[in-house]
Design an enzyme around this catalytic site. Structure first.
Site, PDB file in Angstrom:
ATOM      1  N   GLY A  14      62.125  54.396 -22.955  1.00  0.00           N
ATOM      2  CA  GLY A  14      63.366  55.159 -22.991  1.00  0.00           C
ATOM      3  C   GLY A  14      63.322  56.568 -22.421  1.00  0.00           C
ATOM      4  O   GLY A  14      64.151  57.412 -22.781  1.00  0.00           O
ATOM      5  N   ASN A  16      64.120  57.501 -19.372  1.00  0.00           N
ATOM      6  CA  ASN A  16      65.363  57.736 -18.606  1.00  0.00           C
ATOM      7  C   ASN A  16      66.546  57.914 -19.540  1.00  0.00           C
ATOM      8  O   ASN A  16      67.427  58.738 -19.294  1.00  0.00           O
ATOM      9  CB  ASN A  16      65.626  56.583 -17.638  1.00  0.00           C
ATOM     10  CG  ASN A  16      64.862  56.751 -16.353  1.00  0.00           C
ATOM     11  OD1 ASN A  16      65.182  57.613 -15.545  1.00  0.00           O
ATOM     12  ND2 ASN A  16      63.813  55.961 -16.170  1.00  0.00           N
ATOM     13  N   MET A  93      65.011  45.328 -19.537  1.00  0.00           N
ATOM     14  CA  MET A  93      64.218  44.318 -18.836  1.00  0.00           C
ATOM     15  C   MET A  93      64.810  42.909 -18.951  1.00  0.00           C
ATOM     16  O   MET A  93      64.109  41.962 -19.283  1.00  0.00           O
ATOM     17  CB  MET A  93      62.784  44.321 -19.393  1.00  0.00           C
ATOM     18  CG  MET A  93      62.100  45.648 -19.251  1.00  0.00           C
ATOM     19  SD  MET A  93      62.105  46.142 -17.500  1.00  0.00           S
ATOM     20  CE  MET A  93      61.134  47.632 -17.585  1.00  0.00           C
ATOM     21  N   LEU A  96      71.197  39.962 -16.433  1.00  0.00           N
ATOM     22  CA  LEU A  96      72.479  39.732 -17.118  1.00  0.00           C
ATOM     23  C   LEU A  96      73.185  38.523 -16.503  1.00  0.00           C
ATOM     24  O   LEU A  96      73.036  38.248 -15.303  1.00  0.00           O
ATOM     25  CB  LEU A  96      73.365  40.973 -16.997  1.00  0.00           C
ATOM     26  CG  LEU A  96      72.860  42.218 -17.732  1.00  0.00           C
ATOM     27  CD1 LEU A  96      73.693  43.441 -17.353  1.00  0.00           C
ATOM     28  CD2 LEU A  96      72.866  42.025 -19.248  1.00  0.00           C
ATOM     29  N   ASN A 110      72.200  50.471 -12.681  1.00  0.00           N
ATOM     30  CA  ASN A 110      70.767  50.369 -12.984  1.00  0.00           C
ATOM     31  C   ASN A 110      69.973  51.347 -12.131  1.00  0.00           C
ATOM     32  O   ASN A 110      70.400  51.724 -11.042  1.00  0.00           O
ATOM     33  CB  ASN A 110      70.291  48.936 -12.673  1.00  0.00           C
ATOM     34  CG  ASN A 110      68.824  48.722 -13.012  1.00  0.00           C
ATOM     35  OD1 ASN A 110      68.354  49.127 -14.089  1.00  0.00           O
ATOM     36  ND2 ASN A 110      68.091  48.086 -12.120  1.00  0.00           N
ATOM     37  N   HIS A 112      66.186  51.621 -10.363  1.00  0.00           N
ATOM     38  CA  HIS A 112      65.013  50.812  -9.998  1.00  0.00           C
ATOM     39  C   HIS A 112      64.036  51.706  -9.229  1.00  0.00           C
ATOM     40  O   HIS A 112      64.444  52.390  -8.280  1.00  0.00           O
ATOM     41  CB  HIS A 112      65.472  49.634  -9.117  1.00  0.00           C
ATOM     42  CG  HIS A 112      64.337  48.791  -8.668  1.00  0.00           C
ATOM     43  ND1 HIS A 112      63.588  48.023  -9.541  1.00  0.00           N
ATOM     44  CD2 HIS A 112      63.785  48.587  -7.442  1.00  0.00           C
ATOM     45  CE1 HIS A 112      62.640  47.399  -8.871  1.00  0.00           C
ATOM     46  NE2 HIS A 112      62.743  47.721  -7.599  1.00  0.00           N
TER      47      HIS A 112
END
Ligand code: GRF
Length: 197
Positions: A14, A16, A93, A96, A110, A112
């Protein structure tokens, strides 16, 4: 204009999420966005404790023993009930389902730690290190039902010249992630706002 309500989805550490909570309370997203919930599919995620200590509402909805669709439906129902505007994936992780992604068109974002055109999925910093890249990218993108596949919103370079180990690669990347994610979200929220006027 009312701050947009964010749900931040996490699965682990966590860092970010923490940077985004800080940005919303005292940084570049102050007044623009508010973290309504930090949600994890992993009840043991370290980030849940971090969020609680920061005074942010949290919830764990375990994905264990649920089908992908069953899990997504529970999360979706919960997010709709609390009236979230944007869903932010920060180290979440899980892939969806389409049912989930179409429920928030251009509202699921998101981060990445690679150029998604060159590397998708887990192990992006390992990939940069093993391939001795002198530069990698952080990508912020919209989310669809494929892994790290949605439309790119913004990218930032990470200079990897002279890095001595994987730890240094990650440290340089994360330092950029932590400021860049908030910047990119701010741009999306303010651009969307302007278009409405
Ligand atoms: C970050 O590198 C993020 O880009 C990737 O997963 C990692 C999560 O780290 N999607 P943290 O949980 O935010 O510390």
């Amino acid at each position: 204009m009312k701050p947009k309500k964010l749900a931040i989805l996490i699965s682990g550490r966590g860092s970010n999420m923490k940077a985004l909570v800080d940005a919303c309370t005292k940084g570049s997203l102050k007044g623009v966005a508010k973290v309504a919930i930090v949600l994890s599919n992993n009840p043991d995620a370290e980030g849940l404790e971090v969020a609680k200590r920061m005074g942010v509402p949290t919830t764990a909805i375990s994905s264990k023993d649920k089908t992908r669709l069953a899990f997504d439906r529970v999360v979706l129902k919960f997010l709709k009930e609390i009236g979230v505007d944007y869903v932010i994936l920060a180290g979440f992780m899980r892939k969806l389902t389409k049912e989930f992604t179409v429920a928030y068109p251009k509202r699921i974002i998101n981060i990445h730690p690679a150029d998604t055109r060159s590397h998708r999925g887990l192990g992006a910093y390992e990939w940069a290190w093993e391939n001795k890249l002198e530069k990698t990218k952080i990508t912020v993108h919209y989310v669809n039902a494929q892994i790290d596949d949605g439309e790119i919103i913004a990218q930032a370079d990470v200079d990897l010249k002279g890095v001595k180990n994987l730890h240094e690669v990650e440290a340089r990347g994360l330092a950029i992630e932590h400021s860049f994610f908030a910047q990119a979200i701010k741009k999306i929220l303010t651009d969307t706002q302007t278009k409405k006027i």
